[in-house]
Design a protein around this motif. Structure first.
Motif, PDB file in Angstrom:
ATOM      1  N   PHE A   1       0.836  -1.195   0.000  1.00  0.00           N
ATOM      2  CA  PHE A   1       0.000   0.000   0.000  1.00  0.00           C
ATOM      3  C   PHE A   1       0.873   1.247   0.000  1.00  0.00           C
ATOM      4  O   PHE A   1       0.640   2.183  -0.780  1.00  0.00           O
ATOM      5  N   TRP A   2       1.897   1.264   0.855  1.00  0.00           N
ATOM      6  CA  TRP A   2       2.725   2.460   0.929  1.00  0.00           C
ATOM      7  C   TRP A   2       3.560   2.654  -0.333  1.00  0.00           C
ATOM      8  O   TRP A   2       3.820   3.791  -0.735  1.00  0.00           O
ATOM      9  N   ASP A   3       3.947   1.592  -0.979  1.00  0.00           N
ATOM     10  CA  ASP A   3       4.624   1.724  -2.276  1.00  0.00           C
ATOM     11  C   ASP A   3       3.724   2.447  -3.274  1.00  0.00           C
ATOM     12  O   ASP A   3       4.193   3.286  -4.071  1.00  0.00           O
ATOM     13  N   LEU A   4       2.429   2.153  -3.227  1.00  0.00           N
ATOM     14  CA  LEU A   4       1.473   2.823  -4.111  1.00  0.00           C
ATOM     15  C   LEU A   4       1.309   4.296  -3.739  1.00  0.00           C
ATOM     16  O   LEU A   4       1.170   5.159  -4.611  1.00  0.00           O
ATOM     17  N   VAL A   5       1.330   4.601  -2.431  1.00  0.00           N
ATOM     18  CA  VAL A   5       1.270   5.995  -1.998  1.00  0.00           C
ATOM     19  C   VAL A   5       2.481   6.764  -2.523  1.00  0.00           C
ATOM     20  O   VAL A   5       2.346   7.875  -3.068  1.00  0.00           O
ATOM     21  N   ARG A   6       3.664   6.186  -2.400  1.00  0.00           N
ATOM     22  CA  ARG A   6       4.892   6.868  -2.826  1.00  0.00           C
ATOM     23  C   ARG A   6       4.948   7.012  -4.342  1.00  0.00           C
ATOM     24  O   ARG A   6       5.509   7.989  -4.861  1.00  0.00           O
ATOM     25  N   ALA A   7       4.349   6.050  -5.056  1.00  0.00           N
ATOM     26  CA  ALA A   7       4.287   6.181  -6.514  1.00  0.00           C
ATOM     27  C   ALA A   7       3.352   7.318  -6.916  1.00  0.00           C
ATOM     28  O   ALA A   7       3.583   8.012  -7.914  1.00  0.00           O
ATOM     29  N   ALA A   8       2.286   7.523  -6.139  1.00  0.00           N
ATOM     30  CA  ALA A   8       1.319   8.580  -6.441  1.00  0.00           C
ATOM     31  C   ALA A   8       1.814   9.956  -6.025  1.00  0.00           C
ATOM     32  O   ALA A   8       1.466  10.965  -6.643  1.00  0.00           O
ATOM     33  N   ASP A   9       2.613  10.016  -4.948  1.00  0.00           N
ATOM     34  CA  ASP A   9       3.130  11.291  -4.440  1.00  0.00           C
ATOM     35  C   ASP A   9       4.613  11.123  -4.159  1.00  0.00           C
ATOM     36  O   ASP A   9       5.004  10.511  -3.165  1.00  0.00           O
ATOM     37  N   GLY A  10       5.427  11.662  -5.035  1.00  0.00           N
ATOM     38  CA  GLY A  10       6.874  11.505  -4.907  1.00  0.00           C
ATOM     39  C   GLY A  10       7.458  12.141  -3.667  1.00  0.00           C
ATOM     40  O   GLY A  10       8.623  11.884  -3.331  1.00  0.00           O
ATOM     41  N   GLN A  11       6.675  12.965  -2.943  1.00  0.00           N
ATOM     42  CA  GLN A  11       7.159  13.588  -1.714  1.00  0.00           C
ATOM     43  C   GLN A  11       6.991  12.682  -0.497  1.00  0.00           C
ATOM     44  O   GLN A  11       7.538  12.972   0.566  1.00  0.00           O
ATOM     45  N   ALA A  12       6.248  11.599  -0.647  1.00  0.00           N
ATOM     46  CA  ALA A  12       5.968  10.740   0.505  1.00  0.00           C
ATOM     47  C   ALA A  12       7.250  10.068   0.997  1.00  0.00           C
ATOM     48  O   ALA A  12       7.967   9.450   0.208  1.00  0.00           O
ATOM     49  N   PRO A  13       7.543  10.145   2.298  1.00  0.00           N
ATOM     50  CA  PRO A  13       8.733   9.493   2.842  1.00  0.00           C
ATOM     51  C   PRO A  13       8.487   8.015   3.101  1.00  0.00           C
ATOM     52  O   PRO A  13       7.358   7.526   2.990  1.00  0.00           O
ATOM     53  N   ALA A  14       9.539   7.302   3.458  1.00  0.00           N
ATOM     54  CA  ALA A  14       9.395   5.913   3.879  1.00  0.00           C
ATOM     55  C   ALA A  14       8.668   5.867   5.221  1.00  0.00           C
ATOM     56  O   ALA A  14       8.714   6.810   6.018  1.00  0.00           O
ATOM     57  N   LEU A  15       7.960   4.753   5.449  1.00  0.00           N
ATOM     58  CA  LEU A  15       7.276   4.575   6.726  1.00  0.00           C
ATOM     59  C   LEU A  15       8.266   4.293   7.842  1.00  0.00           C
ATOM     60  O   LEU A  15       9.262   3.590   7.643  1.00  0.00           O
ATOM     61  N   THR A  16       7.973   4.821   9.029  1.00  0.00           N
ATOM     62  CA  THR A  16       8.741   4.498  10.228  1.00  0.00           C
ATOM     63  C   THR A  16       7.758   4.054  11.311  1.00  0.00           C
ATOM     64  O   THR A  16       6.547   4.258  11.195  1.00  0.00           O
ATOM     65  N   GLN A  17       8.284   3.458  12.364  1.00  0.00           N
ATOM     66  CA  GLN A  17       7.450   3.045  13.496  1.00  0.00           C
ATOM     67  C   GLN A  17       7.783   3.932  14.684  1.00  0.00           C
ATOM     68  O   GLN A  17       8.879   3.844  15.250  1.00  0.00           O
ATOM     69  N   PRO A  18       6.895   4.845  15.090  1.00  0.00           N
ATOM     70  CA  PRO A  18       7.225   5.778  16.166  1.00  0.00           C
ATOM     71  C   PRO A  18       7.304   5.079  17.518  1.00  0.00           C
ATOM     72  O   PRO A  18       6.534   4.168  17.811  1.00  0.00           O
ATOM     73  N   SER A  19       8.223   5.558  18.343  1.00  0.00           N
ATOM     74  CA  SER A  19       8.327   5.035  19.709  1.00  0.00           C
ATOM     75  C   SER A  19       7.449   5.829  20.669  1.00  0.00           C
ATOM     76  O   SER A  19       7.054   5.326  21.717  1.00  0.00           O
TER      77      SER A  19
END
Length: 247
Positions: free
Chosen positions: A20-38
């Protein structure tokens, strides 16, 4: 910029979430990689937040002036409006009480004091039903609350219906529980971004990505669309009193 989808993350759905996130990044080149917040609060309030998802109660209680709404997920839940969800109230399968009204005074496990599904919704449902639930422990997660009921540490817990759906798919021990009631629908957990960011572009990327998901991934993530629910609809829901937990 930072981004995370922390609310329904599970190992069993991690691959679908990555696609899903790969599709988000393909649609919006500004989208960063996902991280897991502490630290969720630090994450939600970060000035460089690109995208996160929060619960409706933290949004209306503390975050509404610090973030902008992107949209509300449509989980495809039958019988409720698009972009909404509810809580299921779960009890032990072998509990002899067969009606919610019989749980007057029952002990409640809640995931967090600022949880719509784990605290505010069960409290409102109990009040509307003319009964009282007694909070006895804060567990830190819906899964932990359900386990507390299964193990006899509490009588009842309110569980986000999406979390419950995923639990019943992947956690066999949920066979020891049953649903005794469902709360009224409220707006689903909103996607948010930092105040002043281009929410329209992010919304378009999310919508495109959801539409591009294959049917299996859409079902795995319980994610079927993105709808607009105004912030005023979230803020119109009363903020409940803090639970009085034992010392």
């Amino acid at each position: 910029m930072i981004a995370s989808l922390p609310m329904y993350a599970r190992p069993e759905t991690a691959a679908a979430q990555e696609r899903f996130w790969d599709l988000v990044r393909a649609a919006d080149g500004q989208a960063p990689a996902l991280t897991q917040p502490s630290d969720l609060w630090q994450h939600w309030e970060a000035p460089d937040l690109y995208l996160s998802q929060t619960c409706g109660l933290p949004f209306r209680a503390r975050l509404h002036s610090k973030v902008d709404l992107i949209g509300s997920p449509d989980h495809g839940i039958a019988g409720i409006p698009s972009g909404h969800y509810h809580s299921v109230l779960v009890v032990r399968a072998d509990d002899s009480r067969d009606d919610f009204a019989a749980f007057h005074g029952a002990s409640l496990a809640l995931n967090d004091r600022l949880s719509q599904s784990g605290w505010a919704a069960p409290l409102a449902h109990a009040s509307q039903s003319g009964i009282r639930l007694t909070p006895v422990l804060q567990t830190g997660s819906h899964v932990a609350s359900a386990r507390a009921v299964a193990h006899g540490r509490a009588d009842i817990a309110g569980i986000d219906v999406v979390t419950w759906t995923l639990m019943t798919r992947h956690d066999r021990w949920t066979d020891d529980l049953r649903v005794i009631a469902k709360t009224a629908p409220t707006p689903a957990l909103p996607f948010v971004t930092a105040r002043g960011r281009d929410a329209a572009t992010i919304r378009a990327g999310l919508s495109h990505a959801i539409a591009a998901l294959d049917a299996d991934d859409r079902d795995a993530l319980c994610l079927h669309g993105l709808v607009h629910i105004p912030a005023r609809d979230y803020r119109a829901i009363p903020i409940p009193p803090a639970p009085q937990l034992p010392n």
